[in-house]
Design an enzyme around this catalytic site. Structure first.
Site, PDB file in Angstrom:
ATOM      1  N   SER A  99      -1.796 -34.603   0.695  1.00  0.00           N
ATOM      2  CA  SER A  99      -2.288 -34.986   1.649  1.00  0.00           C
ATOM      3  C   SER A  99      -1.625 -33.929   3.129  1.00  0.00           C
ATOM      4  CB  SER A  99      -1.871 -36.137   2.347  1.00  0.00           C
ATOM      5  OG  SER A  99      -0.362 -36.733   2.861  1.00  0.00           O
ATOM      6  N   TYR A 100      -0.948 -33.146   2.680  1.00  0.00           N
ATOM      7  CA  TYR A 100      -0.801 -31.981   3.784  1.00  0.00           C
ATOM      8  C   TYR A 100      -1.567 -30.704   3.578  1.00  0.00           C
ATOM      9  CZ  TYR A 100       4.205 -34.412   3.637  1.00  0.00           C
ATOM     10  OH  TYR A 100       5.668 -34.720   3.324  1.00  0.00           O
TER      11      TYR A 100
END
Length: 489
Positions: A199-200
């Site tokens: 999710s980065y």
């Protein structure tokens, strides 16, 4: 409404493109960057012009990774009211029996790292005897064995939340060359833990940009390293790097197979056959307990299939940690690490039982956001708050900072850099406090200056009395940054 609260949508996400094909990992062999050794050897005999300020023009396209789907936050249903500060929490490690030891000399001047001197945290490979909140130092930085000896973690790692995140950190692709310098310098200094997550990504979509960058930097490391070592030595160092990625429990990841697929997708972005440490980014126990069971099964399946080499968790409290540990024990899957927010302004792991539970279960604590998202660096005040969301979220903490920072400065003045004689900085004191708490801190760094400052936290330790005084000053401040809203009891 309170000014420090935000309304955010928690339940609906949109998928805008298809999943890229993934290659299955091999369980019997240690992970390595695909084609890295071959590519390095093929080009090592020819001269190459190094321009650290320019991207590598010979780098292959990563069409299946960098252009992945955008997972956009949408507001369909299930609106939740949460503290702005509580959403500012990111979620950090490879089988490396030959990982280089981090030494003060290596950190300060880049000389050769000595052979690894690993230490296990207890009687067995994963049992912990120490109960004190202060970890006495042997005088030598050594890698720590976790996960029944499957991984050896350097004393400190690098967190890469900011490597691709626009919303909180203002990421822009123009800083990629500087980020690569940070990666190379860290590996040269003996750091072998790089924390990331699927999710980065950029502010326009959670596309795993951080993983893409790490895969690229790792692949090119032997050619970019500034060490005078042989090519074989640089390749060995490349192979010892530990990538630790986290898999977000998105609403559509409701089956064990979907978790395994998430791990495979991360492998694809990283350019690796398997990931050294695969972690559940957070628990759904607070809001979707049935999904939680599937997450546990999925991460264990990923381990059994060799997609990940060790299992880690993030944002789990002691009660849920004991529950998942019981399940993993039945599957004969060791839990190597637990990643939580742990710093002078967030000492919850010491007070809510997380620290003790990890010690009992032989789980290594990884401290994320060890600099308090910049609050402990001394850069910010009520007159000069952090930019963007951080300034809004933590404006009530800023008035309490001066007293704590004053004590940190006094303590830092008692310790000086061996080369320059300059007192230790506030970030170095904050990170050393985490080391003294027997954790593996993973501070972020977006440029070489920040990384070098972080590295100055190694090679020395605060005294037990200094740690006690810092604890008192933190308590006297009377303000804490909120724990991640997904952190369970």
């Amino acid at each position: 409404l309170q000014p420090a609260r935000l309304v955010i949508a928690m339940s609906s996400f949109a998928v805008t493109s298809a999943v890229a094909p993934i290659r299955r990992a091999r369980h019997a062999h240690r992970a390595s960057p695909r084609s890295a050794v071959v590519a390095v050897r093929a080009t090592s005999s020819s001269k190459r012009k190094d321009d650290d300020n320019q991207p590598n023009s010979n780098q292959p396209e990563t069409t299946n990774t960098s252009s992945r789907r955008g997972l956009l936050l949408s507001g369909a249903s299930g609106l939740a009211l949460v503290d702005a500060s509580s959403i500012l929490s990111p979620g950090s490690a490879t089988a490396s029996p030959s990982s280089p030891r981090v030494t003060p000399d290596r950190v300060e001047d880049g000389t050769n790292v000595q052979s690894v001197e690993s230490r296990s945290p207890g009687k067995s490979s994963n049992a912990v005897q120490r109960k004190s909140p202060y970890a006495r130092w042997s005088g030598t930085e050594a890698n720590t064995s976790v996960g029944n000896g499957s991984l050896f973690l350097s004393p400190m790692g690098v967190g890469t939340w900011s490597w691709g995140n626009q919303f909180v950190w203002g990421y822009d692709e123009s800083i990629d060359p500087e980020l690569e310098k940070v990666f190379v310098r860290a590996v040269d200094a003996g750091i072998n833990v790089f924390d990331t997550a699927d999710s980065y990504g950029t502010g326009n979509g959670l596309d795993g940009r951080s993983e893409v960058l790490l895969g690229r930097f790792l692949r090119d490391y032997p050619l970019k390293s500034r060490l005078s070592d042989s090519l074989d030595a640089k390749i060995a160092r490349q192979m010892s790097v530990n990538i630790a990625s986290k898999f977000a429990p998105y609403p559509w990841r409701v089956t064990p197979k979907s978790v395994v697929q998430a791990a495979k997708e991360s492998c694809e972005r990283l350019g690796k056959d398997s990931i050294e440490l695969g972690q559940l980014h957070w628990s759904t126990g607070n809001y979707q307990p049935q999904q939680e069971t599937a997450l546990w099964q999925g991460i264990a399946d990923a381990y059994d299939q060799g997609v990940i080499r060790a299992v880690g968790l993030s944002n789990y409290g002691p009660k849920q940690l004991k529950a998942v540990a019981k399940y993993m024990a039945k599957r004969n899957v060791p839990i190597a690490t637990l990643q939580v927010q742990y710093h002078l302004l967030s000492r919850f792991p010491e007070t809510n039982g997380t620290r003790e539970t990890c010690d009992e279960l032989g789980i290594r604590l990884i401290a994320y956001s060890p600099l308090g998202l910049g609050l402990l660096t001394g850069k910010y005040s009520t007159q000069n708050p952090p930019p963007g969301l951080r300034g809004f979220a933590y404006k009530e903490v800023l008035p309490a900072l001066p007293g704590l920072l004053d004590v940190m400065r006094i303590v830092g003045n008692e310790h000086t850099d061996k080369r320059t004689g300059v007192p230790k900085t506030l970030p170095q004191v904050a990170l050393n406090w985490c080391l003294c708490k027997d954790t593996t801190p993973i501070p972020g760094a977006k440029n070489i200056a920040q990384l070098n400052d972080n590295l100055g936290a190694l090679g020395w330790r605060l005294t037990e009395g200094e740690v006690f005084e810092l604890d008192k000053a933190a308590a006297a401040a009377g303000k804490s940054t909120s724990q991640n809203i997904f952190n369970t009891a």
